[in-house]
Design an enzyme around this catalytic site. Structure first.
Site, PDB file in Angstrom:
ATOM      1  N   GLU A 168       0.835  -1.216   0.000  1.00  0.00           N
ATOM      2  CA  GLU A 168       0.000   0.000   0.000  1.00  0.00           C
ATOM      3  C   GLU A 168       0.862   1.255   0.000  1.00  0.00           C
ATOM      4  OE1 GLU A 168      -2.897  -0.187   3.149  1.00  0.00           O
ATOM      5  OE2 GLU A 168      -3.898  -1.909   2.271  1.00  0.00           O
ATOM      6  N   GLU A 190      -4.184  -8.949   0.635  1.00  0.00           N
ATOM      7  CA  GLU A 190      -4.934  -8.794   1.887  1.00  0.00           C
ATOM      8  C   GLU A 190      -6.423  -8.893   1.592  1.00  0.00           C
ATOM      9  OE1 GLU A 190      -3.940  -5.428   4.498  1.00  0.00           O
ATOM     10  OE2 GLU A 190      -1.854  -5.651   3.853  1.00  0.00           O
TER      11      GLU A 190
HETATM   12  C1  GAL Z   1      -4.048  -2.667   5.473  1.00  0.00           C
HETATM   13  C2  GAL Z   1      -2.544  -2.653   5.706  1.00  0.00           C
HETATM   14  C3  GAL Z   1      -2.153  -3.575   6.831  1.00  0.00           C
HETATM   15  C4  GAL Z   1      -3.040  -3.396   7.998  1.00  0.00           C
HETATM   16  C5  GAL Z   1      -4.453  -3.667   7.571  1.00  0.00           C
HETATM   17  C6  GAL Z   1      -5.439  -3.612   8.691  1.00  0.00           C
HETATM   18  O1  GAL Z   1      -4.471  -1.512   4.851  1.00  0.00           O
HETATM   19  O2  GAL Z   1      -1.854  -3.029   4.563  1.00  0.00           O
HETATM   20  O3  GAL Z   1      -0.819  -3.346   7.198  1.00  0.00           O
HETATM   21  O4  GAL Z   1      -2.871  -2.090   8.444  1.00  0.00           O
HETATM   22  O5  GAL Z   1      -4.788  -2.715   6.609  1.00  0.00           O
HETATM   23  O6  GAL Z   1      -5.581  -2.355   9.251  1.00  0.00           O
END
Ligand code: GAL
Length: 913
Positions: free
Chosen positions: A510, A603
């Site tokens: 990100e 993710e």
């Molecule tokens: C995503 C990020 C993770 C973690 C997750 C949950 O945006 O890549 O590192 O922060 O959200 O908050």
């Protein structure tokens, strides 16, 4: 050479053969030694007299905004300009450590004249450090707390409310025998948080800023063989440098490596398997040979390949040989030797349950004038990984859907200090769920983690950065990205490229460069090119939560990694309620734009829950962002465990499954997150640890565990009922019951009365109108019309006694191995009392000790080292170890007021078990 197995065996065998061959014990000096350097350090916080003048790496910008509770997907911002100052900085002495990892030699940094800053008390031999704390490594100075509570100064929820920021010094004396004269001597550090600088005998040797990197410094110019040498390491861990708990200190293993002046270089082997079939594998090996002496060396390099058993024992005979190569290495230079071997009927490495994670070892011998000068082992695996845009990932020809999770580096109550058993326990629980892949988010893992994933057959996305030039927190890696991205990336790949479990590199998560069009893509392109140069065999990805298919960033990546975009981000919220990214589902757009690339989710989910906490009413849809009254309780800082709730940019597991099923070309998912971790307590930043985990911080399974298991292990007969069934305050009230099962149908009974048989049309079965009456809930699940699994939940009585259950009844008495003991508060009949919160006191009888306690409650500020711990929703955890070198056994006792105490006896042994 035969039978050359573990490093120790090899060394001994090598010494013996040398002694035999030359008749001189001196010849033993030829062997490589890698000595653990973990014990007997002295540690203190702060610089001498609290004065950091002349000791800083570089001037940092002032931190204006100390708030650390912004949404994870807030747009990263440009670096601040740093006003010019004439402050003395040590960066010019540290940069040369990176030279071996910078391709363009014109950009290598020469060490400046002089010694940086002289006469720093803590670096001097004569400094009396006896008042400093004695510590053994791995050591995390922050996990001892205390927690910062409230909202004032100090560390907020984002970084886990623990005192990780600050300066720390470590000192240790090294006695080096006179026989070390002429050897090359390196200090290897697997991880130190952060901005490490190393002095030996008062000389500044070098250092490495990135706290997750593994690195070495060459001590050779400064060592005094035949004498006592003083090592001093300074760490400087900035506040506001992380979105999660980084830990503080030398939190991984440290080694002293001694070699002959002519030796295999650091991470100097690269094994690839260009042809792999069941009948035959070609193994290609490149060995980088370093000559630290002042004259040219003519050497011969030979390698034998051995199969390893599951426990890591080498086969008695080599399975292949790589023919010896002779070459000359100029003084002060490195040269690469290459060779190829062929293994017939190779045992391939692949993920269980359909494949076996078979491993091999290459034993490389370097000889000079007929004498062995180095012997180097490289573990590797033989497997063919193919990325297919329609099918996803194939390992040895078999399609392997990625059933992955994201994992941070901390180990809960143990903090960031690496412990092999604790890491193994995390992976074992994930594998039980059916997980077959790990993304190490968002930084290089401990080297031992990859040994575990190799051994267990878990696939790994090896990721290096959470930010590039643009920042997420004021003092994060962006400050050093310009000077360090190349050496950090090359170092990571050289360290990890022989691990069969690593199947994909990720250069970022990100990152803010998603937002800067072609300029950002240029940075991505540079990182991708570096990765290709270092490892032509694996593709490269980066996790994108904002870049769309028509933007420049994805075009430069080999594999498309999406965070949350596949399911859509905040797309179902009413427009007025939306702050932040809003994106409709993106899988089809990417698939259409990149028909030649594999797409997967780096993710998914970011679902939230507090283990064992159920809030009413229950949302009747598939997925909802958490709000007060809708899965959330901001006052108590708990999220309902009905497993329907997520961060506002995330989705419940069910919604993710639906998106994956709709788009079968998607290679799979990495759930955010496998285990809870310290810091980032979205949505309640008053807490200390996350709510994202499928498993809580203590290692207890949330209900979600069974939802994933029902999908990822379709052949395992299982059914799981939620919530618990002890609700004295809910008699006569609607209390929805949900069932997760690998079956396709189920019938629910309350006190023997059928509540209806339902067919699975989505991913869970729901009896949303059920009215609570105490007693027994039973589910009978069916698959293909046949009984498949049953589960019973009964109403518990009052707390009566404590029950203890160790994960293993026998552990090693080496001070490292751990037993994790689950303590439950049970009623007279032995059922867990689901809302019990009794305060439990632990003691040990015999040669063992309590290392930490926890209960998985993200709002608990009880110190992790305390022998007292309140049960949370019926459970708590005590972590114990044996006193090193005192085998036999010990007992762990648990007591609580008004309850019958519990005990468990552990056996301890000096042998490997
Ligand atoms: C995503 C990020 C993770 C973690 C997750 C949950 O945006 O890549 O590192 O922060 O959200 O908050």
């Amino acid at each position: 050479m035969k039978n050359h197995g573990s490093q120790r065996l090899t060394r001994t065998a090598l010494r013996l053969s040398l002694v035999f061959a030359t008749g001189f014990v001196l010849a033993a000096a030829a062997a490589r030694e890698r000595l653990p350097l973990n014990d007997g350090w002295r540690f203190t916080k702060g610089d001498p007299n609290g004065d950091s003048t002349g000791l800083i790496y570089e001037v940092r910008p002032a931190v204006k905004d100390k708030k650390d509770d912004q949404a994870a997907d807030t747009e990263p911002t440009a670096a601040e300009k740093i006003a010019a100052t004439n402050q003395w900085v040590l960066k010019p002495w540290i940069l040369p450590t990176a030279n071996a990892f910078i391709k363009d030699s014109a950009r290598h940094q020469l060490r400046p004249e002089g010694n940086g800053t002289t006469n720093i008390a803590y670096t001097q031999f004569n400094f009396d450090d006896r008042s400093w704390q004695r510590v053994n490594l791995p050591h995390d100075w922050a996990i001892a707390g205390p927690f910062y509570t409230g909202w004032g100064e100090g560390v907020g929820g984002g970084m886990g409310r623990l005192p990780s920021p600050g300066i720390g010094w470590y000192r240790k004396q090294l006695d080096l025998p006179a026989g070390d004269a002429g050897k090359s001597i390196f200090l290897e550090v697997d991880g130190a948080m952060a901005y490490a600088m190393v002095w030996l005998n008062g000389h500044l040797v070098g250092g490495w800023p990135y706290g997750y990197a593994s690195w070495q410094v060459d001590l050779t110019p400064y060592v005094v063989p035949g004498g006592t040498n003083q090592l001093a390491i300074r760490l400087d861990n900035p506040a506001a440098s992380s979105r999660w708990y980084p830990g503080g200190g030398i939190y991984r293993n440290v080694w002293l490596t001694k070699t002959h002046a002519v030796h295999v270089g650091q991470w100097g082997t690269q094994l690839t398997t260009p042809e792999v079939s069941r009948e035959r594998a070609t193994v290609h090996l490149q060995v980088t040979l370093a000559n630290d002496s002042s004259s040219a060396a003519t050497v011969s390099v030979a390698t034998e390949l051995f199969a390893l058993s599951a426990s890591g024992q080498p086969s008695s005979a080599a399975v292949a040989k790589i023919a010896p190569v002779s070459l000359s290495v100029p003084p002060g230079a490195s040269v690469v030797a290459e060779g190829t071997g062929v293994i017939t009927n190779p045992k391939l490495w692949g993920p269980p349950p359909t494949q076996r994670p078979n491993r091999h070892v290459a034993v490389t011998t370097v000889s000079q004038a007929g004498q062995v000068v180095d012997c180097y082992e490289t573990r590797f695996g033989i497997r063919a990984v193919r990325f297919d845009p329609e099918q996803g990932v194939l390992v040895n020809g078999e399609h392997i859907p990625l059933r992955g999770v994201n994992q941070h580096h901390d180990l809960g109550a143990l903090g960031a200090a690496f412990n092999r058993r604790a890491a193994q326990r995390q992976l074992e629980a994930l594998r039980e769920m059916g997980c077959n892949a790990i993304r190490v988010s968002h930084n290089p893992p401990a080297p031992e983690l990859l040994e575990l994933t190799d051994q267990m057959g878990l696939l790994v996305v090896d990721e290096i950065f959470d930010c590039w030039e643009r920042k997420k927190t004021p003092l994060d890696f962006h400050l050093i990205f310009p000077a360090w991205h190349e050496p950090d990336l090359r170092a990571l790949i050289r360290r990890d490229r022989n691990h069969p479990s690593v199947f994909l590199w990720s250069v970022g998560n990100e990152v803010g460069e998603q937002y800067t069009g072609a300029e950002g893509a240029k940075v991505a392109q540079e990182l991708v090119s570096i990765a290709h140069e270092e490892d032509p065999t694996r593709p490269v990805t980066a996790a994108m939560n904002w870049a769309k298919a028509d933007m420049p960033m994805p075009a430069v990546l080999d594999v498309i990694g999406l965070n949350y975009q596949g399911e859509g981000i905040r797309d179902t919220l009413p427009p007025g309620e939306v702050k932040g990214i809003r994106t409709p589902p993106q899988y089809p757009a990417f698939h259409q734009a990149f028909s030649n690339k594999v797409i997967f989710s780096t993710e998914t989910a970011a679902a939230l829950s507090t283990r064992g906490t159920y809030l009413f009413p229950v949302f009747d849809g598939l997925s909802s962002p958490v709000k007060d009254g809708l899965g959330g309780d901001a006052k108590r800082q708990y999220v309902s465990a009905y497993e329907l709730y997520a961060a506002d940019f995330g989705s419940s597991a069910d919604k993710v499954f639906a998106a994956q099923d709709k788009h079968p070309y998607v290679a799979g998912e990495f759930v955010w997150s496998g285990w809870d971790y310290l810091g980032e307590p979205t949505p309640y930043y008053g807490a200390r640890s996350s709510y994202f985990g499928i498993i809580d911080l203590a290692g207890f399974k949330k209900d979600r565990f069974y939802l994933y298991q029902s999908r990822w292990r379709p052949d395992l007969p299982m059914a799981h009922i939620l919530p618990h069934w002890t609700w004295p305050e809910r008699v006569g009230q609607v209390t929805p019951v949900h069932v997760f099962t690998s079956g396709d149908e189920a019938e629910l009974f309350l006190n023997g009365q059928s509540q209806g048989r339902k067919k699975k049309s989505e991913y869970r079965l729901r009896w949303d109108a059920l009215v609570y009456q105490p007693g027994e809930l039973k589910v009978v699940a069916y698959k293909n019309g046949r009984p498949w699994a049953t589960e019973v939940v009964t109403t518990a009585g009052a707390p009566a006694r404590l029950k203890l259950k160790a994960d293993r009844q026998q552990i090693r008495a080496d001070g490292q191995d751990l037993a994790f003991i689950t303590v439950s508060v049970a009623d007279q009949a032995g059922s867990v009392v689901p809302q019990a919160a009794n305060k439990i006191h632990f003691t040990v009888e015999g040669p063992g000790e309590i290392v930490a306690t926890d209960n998985g409650d993200p709002t608990s500020f009880e110190p992790f080292q305390s022998p007292d711990r309140q049960a949370f929703n019926g459970l708590c955890l005590v972590i114990v170890r044996a006193k090193p070198g005192e085998p036999g056994g010990f007992k762990v006792l648990a007591q609580a007021d008004g309850l019958k105490g519990g005990v468990t006896a552990l056996k301890t042994t000096l042998k490997n078990n």
